[in-house]
Design a protein around this motif. Structure first.
Motif, PDB file in Angstrom:
ATOM      1  N   TYR A   1     -29.323 -15.677  21.326  1.00 52.96           N
ATOM      2  CA  TYR A   1     -29.989 -15.907  22.605  1.00 52.96           C
ATOM      3  C   TYR A   1     -30.048 -14.619  23.425  1.00 52.96           C
ATOM      4  CZ  TYR A   1     -30.781 -17.612  27.337  1.00 52.96           C
ATOM      5  OH  TYR A   1     -31.275 -17.804  28.600  1.00 52.96           O
ATOM      6  N   VAL A   2     -28.936 -13.925  23.532  1.00 53.66           N
ATOM      7  CA  VAL A   2     -28.902 -12.663  24.276  1.00 53.66           C
ATOM      8  C   VAL A   2     -29.801 -11.627  23.600  1.00 53.66           C
ATOM      9  CG1 VAL A   2     -27.405 -10.754  24.978  1.00 53.66           C
ATOM     10  CG2 VAL A   2     -26.635 -13.105  25.250  1.00 53.66           C
ATOM     11  N   PHE A   3     -29.785 -11.576  22.272  1.00 56.83           N
ATOM     12  CA  PHE A   3     -30.623 -10.642  21.537  1.00 56.83           C
ATOM     13  C   PHE A   3     -32.105 -10.895  21.814  1.00 56.83           C
ATOM     14  CE2 PHE A   3     -33.184  -9.794  17.740  1.00 56.83           C
ATOM     15  CZ  PHE A   3     -32.989  -8.432  17.618  1.00 56.83           C
ATOM     16  N   GLN A   4     -32.512 -12.148  21.848  1.00 54.30           N
ATOM     17  CA  GLN A   4     -33.922 -12.446  22.072  1.00 54.30           C
ATOM     18  C   GLN A   4     -34.382 -12.044  23.459  1.00 54.30           C
ATOM     19  OE1 GLN A   4     -34.706 -16.501  20.955  1.00 54.30           O
ATOM     20  NE2 GLN A   4     -34.106 -16.111  18.853  1.00 54.30           N
ATOM     21  N   LEU A   5     -33.498 -12.125  24.420  1.00 50.65           N
ATOM     22  CA  LEU A   5     -33.870 -11.730  25.781  1.00 50.65           C
ATOM     23  C   LEU A   5     -33.829 -10.220  25.979  1.00 50.65           C
ATOM     24  CD1 LEU A   5     -32.121 -14.469  27.907  1.00 50.65           C
ATOM     25  CD2 LEU A   5     -34.485 -14.385  27.115  1.00 50.65           C
ATOM     26  N   THR A   6     -32.923  -9.538  25.292  1.00 53.78           N
ATOM     27  CA  THR A   6     -32.748  -8.104  25.530  1.00 53.78           C
ATOM     28  C   THR A   6     -33.432  -7.215  24.508  1.00 53.78           C
ATOM     29  OG1 THR A   6     -30.653  -8.091  24.317  1.00 53.78           O
ATOM     30  CG2 THR A   6     -30.554  -8.436  26.706  1.00 53.78           C
ATOM     31  N   CYS A   7     -33.660  -7.702  23.304  1.00 52.35           N
ATOM     32  CA  CYS A   7     -34.276  -6.867  22.260  1.00 52.35           C
ATOM     33  C   CYS A   7     -35.628  -7.400  21.787  1.00 52.35           C
ATOM     34  CB  CYS A   7     -33.338  -6.732  21.063  1.00 52.35           C
ATOM     35  SG  CYS A   7     -31.846  -5.827  21.448  1.00 52.35           S
ATOM     36  N   PHE A   8     -35.695  -8.705  21.512  1.00 48.45           N
ATOM     37  CA  PHE A   8     -36.947  -9.250  20.980  1.00 48.45           C
ATOM     38  C   PHE A   8     -38.065  -9.208  22.011  1.00 48.45           C
ATOM     39  CE2 PHE A   8     -39.852 -12.820  20.271  1.00 48.45           C
ATOM     40  CZ  PHE A   8     -40.399 -12.400  19.072  1.00 48.45           C
ATOM     41  N   ALA A   9     -37.772  -9.564  23.239  1.00 49.04           N
ATOM     42  CA  ALA A   9     -38.809  -9.575  24.278  1.00 49.04           C
ATOM     43  C   ALA A   9     -39.429  -8.191  24.489  1.00 49.04           C
ATOM     44  CB  ALA A   9     -38.252 -10.132  25.577  1.00 49.04           C
ATOM     45  N   PRO A  10     -38.640  -7.125  24.616  1.00 47.69           N
ATOM     46  CA  PRO A  10     -39.268  -5.802  24.737  1.00 47.69           C
ATOM     47  C   PRO A  10     -40.068  -5.401  23.495  1.00 47.69           C
ATOM     48  CG  PRO A  10     -37.013  -5.695  25.491  1.00 47.69           C
ATOM     49  CD  PRO A  10     -37.202  -7.045  24.884  1.00 47.69           C
ATOM     50  N   MET A  11     -39.589  -5.784  22.315  1.00 47.97           N
ATOM     51  CA  MET A  11     -40.340  -5.466  21.093  1.00 47.97           C
ATOM     52  C   MET A  11     -41.661  -6.228  21.059  1.00 47.97           C
ATOM     53  SD  MET A  11     -38.941  -3.195  19.422  1.00 47.97           S
ATOM     54  CE  MET A  11     -37.421  -2.381  19.099  1.00 47.97           C
ATOM     55  N   LEU A  12     -41.663  -7.452  21.555  1.00 48.08           N
ATOM     56  CA  LEU A  12     -42.903  -8.224  21.639  1.00 48.08           C
ATOM     57  C   LEU A  12     -43.888  -7.535  22.579  1.00 48.08           C
ATOM     58  CD1 LEU A  12     -44.391 -10.858  20.855  1.00 48.08           C
ATOM     59  CD2 LEU A  12     -43.296 -11.922  22.838  1.00 48.08           C
ATOM     60  N   ALA A  13     -43.391  -7.037  23.694  1.00 51.26           N
ATOM     61  CA  ALA A  13     -44.243  -6.324  24.654  1.00 51.26           C
ATOM     62  C   ALA A  13     -44.766  -5.023  24.048  1.00 51.26           C
ATOM     63  CB  ALA A  13     -43.484  -6.044  25.940  1.00 51.26           C
ATOM     64  N   LEU A  14     -43.914  -4.294  23.353  1.00 51.22           N
ATOM     65  CA  LEU A  14     -44.366  -3.047  22.714  1.00 51.22           C
ATOM     66  C   LEU A  14     -45.410  -3.318  21.644  1.00 51.22           C
ATOM     67  CD1 LEU A  14     -41.015  -1.086  22.387  1.00 51.22           C
ATOM     68  CD2 LEU A  14     -42.935  -0.582  23.911  1.00 51.22           C
ATOM     69  N   ASP A  15     -45.250  -4.405  20.907  1.00 52.59           N
ATOM     70  CA  ASP A  15     -46.245  -4.751  19.895  1.00 52.59           C
ATOM     71  C   ASP A  15     -47.569  -5.128  20.549  1.00 52.59           C
ATOM     72  OD1 ASP A  15     -46.950  -5.232  17.099  1.00 52.59           O
ATOM     73  OD2 ASP A  15     -47.114  -7.331  17.741  1.00 52.59           O
ATOM     74  N   ALA A  16     -47.522  -5.825  21.672  1.00 53.67           N
ATOM     75  CA  ALA A  16     -48.754  -6.176  22.381  1.00 53.67           C
ATOM     76  C   ALA A  16     -49.458  -4.922  22.901  1.00 53.67           C
ATOM     77  CB  ALA A  16     -48.452  -7.133  23.526  1.00 53.67           C
ATOM     78  N   ILE A  17     -48.693  -3.962  23.374  1.00 53.25           N
ATOM     79  CA  ILE A  17     -49.279  -2.690  23.817  1.00 53.25           C
ATOM     80  C   ILE A  17     -49.902  -1.964  22.637  1.00 53.25           C
ATOM     81  CG2 ILE A  17     -48.702  -0.404  24.735  1.00 53.25           C
ATOM     82  CD1 ILE A  17     -46.559  -1.873  26.466  1.00 53.25           C
TER      83      ILE A  17
END
Length: 119
Positions: free
Chosen positions: A71-87
């Motif tokens: 849960y902590v990983f998804q909020l701190t690592c996965f979410a930024p990676m999702l944003a970087l992939d969208a960019i």
């Protein structure tokens, strides 16, 4: 499974919005679902750790800790990676490389062949 929920919520957002706005709306829609399922899973495994069988007790501790970490990983690592992939997608880059393809994937090959046709 929470990763799929967050990704699906992000993909449902209008593509013409900024990445920040898409992330905000996706987490507003799916964030509570992810939080509730993670908290209930951790609680269920912590209750399971009250058993008298040591193997099940240790498994439940391990599972609860793992779900909490995920849960902590998804909020701190996965979410930024999702944003970087969208960019990356918004900018039209085909992979993680800054200027050229690093993997020779199919999207890069198609892009190179289209650029040769247009030039």
């Amino acid at each position: 499974d929470d990763m799929f929920i967050l990704t699906a919520a992000f993909d449902r957002q209008p593509a013409n919005h900024t990445v920040e706005r898409r992330m905000e709306r996706a987490f507003k829609q799916a964030g509570m679902t992810v939080t509730v399922t993670s908290v209930t899973d951790v609680a269920a495994f912590m209750f399971g750790s009250f058993t008298s069988l040591p193997a099940i007790e240790y498994f439940c501790y391990y599972a609860a800790l793992s779900i909490g970490f995920t849960y902590v990983f998804q909020l701190t690592c996965f979410a930024p990676m999702l944003a970087l992939d969208a960019i990356r997608q918004r900018d039209g880059r085909c992979c993680c490389a800054v200027s050229r393809c690093c993997c020779g994937s199919a999207c890069c090959i198609v892009r190179r062949s289209k650029s040769r046709v247009t030039s």
